[in-house]
Design a protein around this motif. Structure first.
Motif, PDB file in Angstrom:
ATOM      1  N   GLY A  70       0.823  -1.202   0.000  1.00 25.28           N
ATOM      2  CA  GLY A  70       0.000   0.000   0.000  1.00 25.28           C
ATOM      3  C   GLY A  70       0.857   1.252   0.000  1.00 25.28           C
ATOM      4  N   LEU A  71       0.269   2.324  -0.494  1.00 31.37           N
ATOM      5  CA  LEU A  71       0.887   3.643  -0.423  1.00 31.37           C
ATOM      6  C   LEU A  71       0.286   4.342   0.794  1.00 31.37           C
ATOM      7  CD1 LEU A  71       2.572   5.992  -1.662  1.00 31.37           C
ATOM      8  CD2 LEU A  71       0.503   6.644  -2.915  1.00 31.37           C
ATOM      9  N   GLU A  72       1.134   4.730   1.746  1.00 28.87           N
ATOM     10  CA  GLU A  72       0.654   5.336   2.990  1.00 28.87           C
ATOM     11  C   GLU A  72       1.085   6.803   3.017  1.00 28.87           C
ATOM     12  OE1 GLU A  72       0.744   1.217   5.620  1.00 28.87           O
ATOM     13  OE2 GLU A  72       2.572   2.431   5.596  1.00 28.87           O
ATOM     14  N   VAL A  73       0.102   7.685   2.956  1.00 31.86           N
ATOM     15  CA  VAL A  73       0.387   9.124   2.867  1.00 31.86           C
ATOM     16  C   VAL A  73       0.166   9.762   4.234  1.00 31.86           C
ATOM     17  CG1 VAL A  73      -0.252  11.274   1.703  1.00 31.86           C
ATOM     18  CG2 VAL A  73      -0.312   9.114   0.437  1.00 31.86           C
ATOM     19  N   ALA A 113       5.237  10.449   2.215  1.00 29.52           N
ATOM     20  CA  ALA A 113       4.486   9.193   2.069  1.00 29.52           C
ATOM     21  C   ALA A 113       5.466   8.037   2.078  1.00 29.52           C
ATOM     22  CB  ALA A 113       3.725   9.211   0.743  1.00 29.52           C
ATOM     23  N   GLN A 114       4.929   6.843   2.126  1.00 29.21           N
ATOM     24  CA  GLN A 114       5.793   5.668   1.959  1.00 29.21           C
ATOM     25  C   GLN A 114       5.024   4.562   1.253  1.00 29.21           C
ATOM     26  OE1 GLN A 114       6.865   4.773   6.044  1.00 29.21           O
ATOM     27  NE2 GLN A 114       5.118   3.407   6.338  1.00 29.21           N
ATOM     28  N   PHE A 115       5.762   3.785   0.501  1.00 29.59           N
ATOM     29  CA  PHE A 115       5.228   2.510   0.023  1.00 29.59           C
ATOM     30  C   PHE A 115       5.646   1.465   1.039  1.00 29.59           C
ATOM     31  CE2 PHE A 115       5.108   4.080  -4.478  1.00 29.59           C
ATOM     32  CZ  PHE A 115       3.803   3.690  -4.760  1.00 29.59           C
ATOM     33  N   ARG A 116       4.721   0.593   1.384  1.00 28.13           N
ATOM     34  CA  ARG A 116       5.061  -0.483   2.318  1.00 28.13           C
ATOM     35  C   ARG A 116       4.548  -1.803   1.767  1.00 28.13           C
ATOM     36  NH1 ARG A 116       3.268  -2.641   7.505  1.00 28.13           N
ATOM     37  NH2 ARG A 116       1.302  -1.509   7.354  1.00 28.13           N
ATOM     38  N   THR A 117       5.428  -2.785   1.737  1.00 29.83           N
ATOM     39  CA  THR A 117       5.059  -4.147   1.329  1.00 29.83           C
ATOM     40  C   THR A 117       5.192  -5.064   2.525  1.00 29.83           C
ATOM     41  OG1 THR A 117       5.818  -3.892  -0.950  1.00 29.83           O
ATOM     42  CG2 THR A 117       5.716  -6.139  -0.116  1.00 29.83           C
ATOM     43  N   VAL A 118       4.172  -5.859   2.735  1.00 27.72           N
ATOM     44  CA  VAL A 118       4.235  -6.888   3.780  1.00 27.72           C
ATOM     45  C   VAL A 118       4.231  -8.254   3.103  1.00 27.72           C
ATOM     46  CG1 VAL A 118       3.012  -7.952   5.714  1.00 27.72           C
ATOM     47  CG2 VAL A 118       3.073  -5.461   5.497  1.00 27.72           C
ATOM     48  N   ILE A 119       5.107  -9.124   3.551  1.00 26.67           N
ATOM     49  CA  ILE A 119       5.121 -10.513   3.074  1.00 26.67           C
ATOM     50  C   ILE A 119       4.773 -11.410   4.257  1.00 26.67           C
ATOM     51  CG2 ILE A 119       6.580 -12.411   2.241  1.00 26.67           C
ATOM     52  CD1 ILE A 119       8.151 -10.380   0.607  1.00 26.67           C
TER      53      ILE A 119
END
Ligand code: IMP
Length: 191
Positions: A70-73, A113-119
């Motif tokens: 997700g992109l978190e702003v 903002a940040q992009f965050r990936t969860v695996i």
């Protein structure tokens, strides 16, 4: 080691194969003959990644992992976050999503903002989460033609180009997804 990656996205598979190297044989959903539309009904990235991984583990009994991004702003309290793909509606329209994002940031001074990936990994029944983050800011206008999703308006910290102005190699070397994949890889190397 054999692991199912709960995706059919060819780019994600190739990127992941390159990062995990030869020690892991990655299988896509199609390769295990899974054509189900796995629901993503959680309200967090962690929740959705776990739903997908648990679905595969419970149905096929195979060790696997799944990702969610997700992109978190910051000025929008973390939105669009887990709803990034469907921010402007259910049809996953990137152009409409960017329009809505720029509209919602109109007049805001803070555009970080940040992009965050969860695996989510399930290995022999044991669950583990990994994440990868790239910080940056949302530009006022679209720039660049590469990439996908929010790339034209995301400028990673320390750079002047948007993700969409970078080559795939350059973006992959700093991206949220490659960082999450590297965290997964580091863990697998300890086994
Ligand atoms: P997914 O979990 O990888 O399917 O990502 C969910 C949504 O986040 C995508 O539909 C895009 O809107 C956005 N997204 C994920 N990764 C990226 C990226 O690398 N660049 C731009 N947008 C992304």
């Amino acid at each position: 080691m054999k692991l199912v990656f709960a995706t059919n996205n060819k780019h994600k598979l190739e990127e992941m194969r390159a990062i995990l190297g030869g020690k892991v044989e990655l299988l896509s959903l199609a390769e295990i003959d899974c054509h189900d539309d796995i629901p993503e009904t959680a309200d967090t990235l962690e929740g959705n990644a776990l739903i997908k991984a648990r679905y595969i583990f419970e149905k096929y009994g195979l060790s696997c992992f799944a990702d969610d991004t997700g992109l978190e702003v910051d000025a929008l309290d973390g939105a669009p976050g887990v709803y990034s793909a469907r921010y402007a509606g259910e049809n996953n329209d990137s152009e409409a999503n960017i329009d809505k994002l720029l509209q919602n940031l109109t007049g805001k001074n803070c555009r970080t903002a940040q992009f965050r990936t969860v695996i989510a990994l399930i290995l022999n029944g044991e669950e583990r989460l990994f994440d990868g983050i790239v910080r940056g800011s949302i530009s006022e206008q679209r720039r660049g033609a590469c990439g996908f999703g929010y790339d034209p308006v995301f400028v990673p910290e320390g750079y002047t180009e948007s993700f969409a102005e970078m080559s795939a190699e350059q973006k992959n070397s700093i991206s949220h997804r490659s960082r999450a994949a590297a965290a997964l890889n580091s863990y697998l190397e300890t086994l």
